[in-house]
Design an enzyme around this catalytic site. Structure first.
Site, PDB file in Angstrom:
ATOM      1  N   ASP A 272       0.828  -1.211   0.000  1.00 56.51           N
ATOM      2  CA  ASP A 272       0.000   0.000   0.000  1.00 56.51           C
ATOM      3  C   ASP A 272       0.866   1.265   0.000  1.00 56.51           C
ATOM      4  OD1 ASP A 272      -2.258  -1.558   0.071  1.00 56.51           O
ATOM      5  OD2 ASP A 272      -2.578  -1.343   2.225  1.00 56.51           O
TER       6      ASP A 272
ATOM      7  N   GLU B  25     -11.367  -1.106  -2.722  1.00 52.22           N
ATOM      8  CA  GLU B  25     -10.751  -0.370  -1.616  1.00 52.22           C
ATOM      9  C   GLU B  25      -9.587   0.466  -2.139  1.00 52.22           C
ATOM     10  OE1 GLU B  25      -9.475  -3.405   1.139  1.00 52.22           O
ATOM     11  OE2 GLU B  25      -8.085  -4.314  -0.286  1.00 52.22           O
TER      12      GLU B  25
END
Ligand SMILES: *[C@@H]1O[C@H](CO)[C@@H](O)[C@H](O)[C@H]1NC(C)=O
Ligand SMILES: *[C@@H]1O[C@H](CO)[C@@H](O)[C@H](O)[C@H]1NC(C)=O
Ligand SMILES: *[C@@H]1O[C@H](CO)[C@@H](O)[C@H](O)[C@H]1NC(C)=O
Ligand SMILES: *[C@@H]1O[C@H](CO)[C@@H](O)[C@H](O)[C@H]1NC(C)=O
Length: 318
Positions: free
Chosen positions: A30, A196
């Site tokens: 991420d 997401e």
């Protein structure tokens, strides 16, 4: 001839370039990358056992791991304040602000917090705790994966993961959300609604909302059906505050989303992306991916990036 046409189609579908070069500390999960105002150096923030800071002189490296942004955790009381996730860093008037999430895998007991620094360096971060965006198991959203953007005179935070998808809240200031009036920007009505990791950016006449779709991890335990692993998707809107559609005109609140980058060659499950205006390459998309030659565990994920080009107002990884 038919087989030639077939071959051509397959070639076009899979025509993603390999990720750009990466040297030094290339593990990432991420990732969020920002260039420091003072000297142009690159700082990368990843979800590790906390928020790992790495720096480099260019996007290609060589990357050096510096340490955790909040080594003693956060004052956030929801979720797991000693295991912060999904950093998102931006610069305003001499200060860098980092939004982060506190949660646990698969749980909606989550909160978004913020820390600040004037240098981005290890040891320079001050925690300010919760911004007022929290969720629990009664909510149809999960307040993780924050992403900040300024639109006109206002600032907004995108967030969300699974359930009803990606939402947006207006910020009062860098440390506080305006309330709990959340606008739904994207929702996948199918399957387990697994979108997401929103990241929005502005380019010419539109705001582009990128997000990750599919299964993010767990690949060493059970491989998702082909195509169900993480990939990077985009929608666009002229306002940035709603009405996002994909390239076919499908509303992104109604399962829309155009793929920007998916698994190809040795690259598996690219996602957790961001977009950066690189001084050498212009707009690039960066992300983490599993390198099939290295391994499919989160602890083996690699930092990747590609040039973005544009076709009819849509970003393309060529
Ligand atoms: C990005 O584009 C430049 C040309 O502008 C090219 O030299 C470079 O190889 C490209 N990088 C990747 C990762 O495709
Ligand atoms: C973390 O806690 C230790 C022990 O209390 C302290 O020495 C250190 O300065 C703290 N680090 C930060 C960045 O606050
Ligand atoms: C919180 O995160 C830490 C670090 O990953 C982990 O050791 C701990 O077990 C977690 N606590 C809970 C309650 O999940
Ligand atoms: C929505 O979910 C379905 C089922 O998992 C998947 O096939 C589709 O690609 C997803 N679409 C987007 C835009 O995420």
């Amino acid at each position: 001839m038919l087989s030639y046409i077939f071959f051509l189609c397959v070639a076009l579908v899979n025509a993603y370039s390999d990720p750009g070069a990466c040297s030094g500390a290339c593990w990432a999960h991420d990732p969020n990358v920002i260039q420091r105002e003072s000297d142009g150096s690159f700082f990368r923030f990843s979800t590790g056992l906390g928020i790992l800071i790495s720096s480099a002189s260019s996007i290609e490296g060589p990357w050096t791991d510096l340490g955790y942004a909040l080594p003693n955790g956060s004052t956030v009381t929801v979720g797991n304040a000693s295991n912060l996730w999904a950093p998102d860093v931006h610069y305003v008037d001499g200060t860098y602000y980092m939004y982060y999430a506190s949660s646990a895998l698969g749980s909606r007991d989550s909160a978004i917090g913020v820390a600040s620094s004037t240098t981005l360096e290890y040891g320079s971060w001050t925690d300010h705790g919760e911004i007022g965006v929290t969720s629990n198991d009664a909510d149809e959203y999960n307040t993780i994966d924050p992403n900040w953007i300024t639109i006109g005179d206002a600032s907004y935070l995108q967030f969300g993961s699974y359930w009803d998808g990606i939402f947006q809240v207006e910020m009062t200031d860098s440390l506080t959300a305006s309330g709990d009036d959340y606008t739904n920007l994207a929702y996948n009505a199918s399957g387990n609604h697994d979108i997401e990791a929103a990241f929005m950016f502005e380019y010419e006449d539109y705001y582009y909302l990128t997000f990750s779709s599919g299964t993010a991890q767990g690949y060493t335990t059970s491989l998702p059906a082909q195509g169900d692993e993480y990939r990077i998707v985009v929608c666009r809107s002229s306002t940035g505050t709603g009405d996002f559609v994909d390239k076919d005109g499908t509303a992104c609140t109604n399962s829309g989303g155009t793929t920007v980058l998916a698994s190809h060659d040795y690259v598996y499950g690219p996602g957790g992306q961001g977009v950066l205006d690189d001084p050498t390459y212009g707009l690039v998309v960066y992300y983490h991916y599993a390198d099939k030659n290295i391994g499919l565990a989160v602890s083996e994920y690699q930092f990747g990036w590609n040039n973005l080009t544009w076709t009819d107002g849509w970003p393309v990884v060529a």
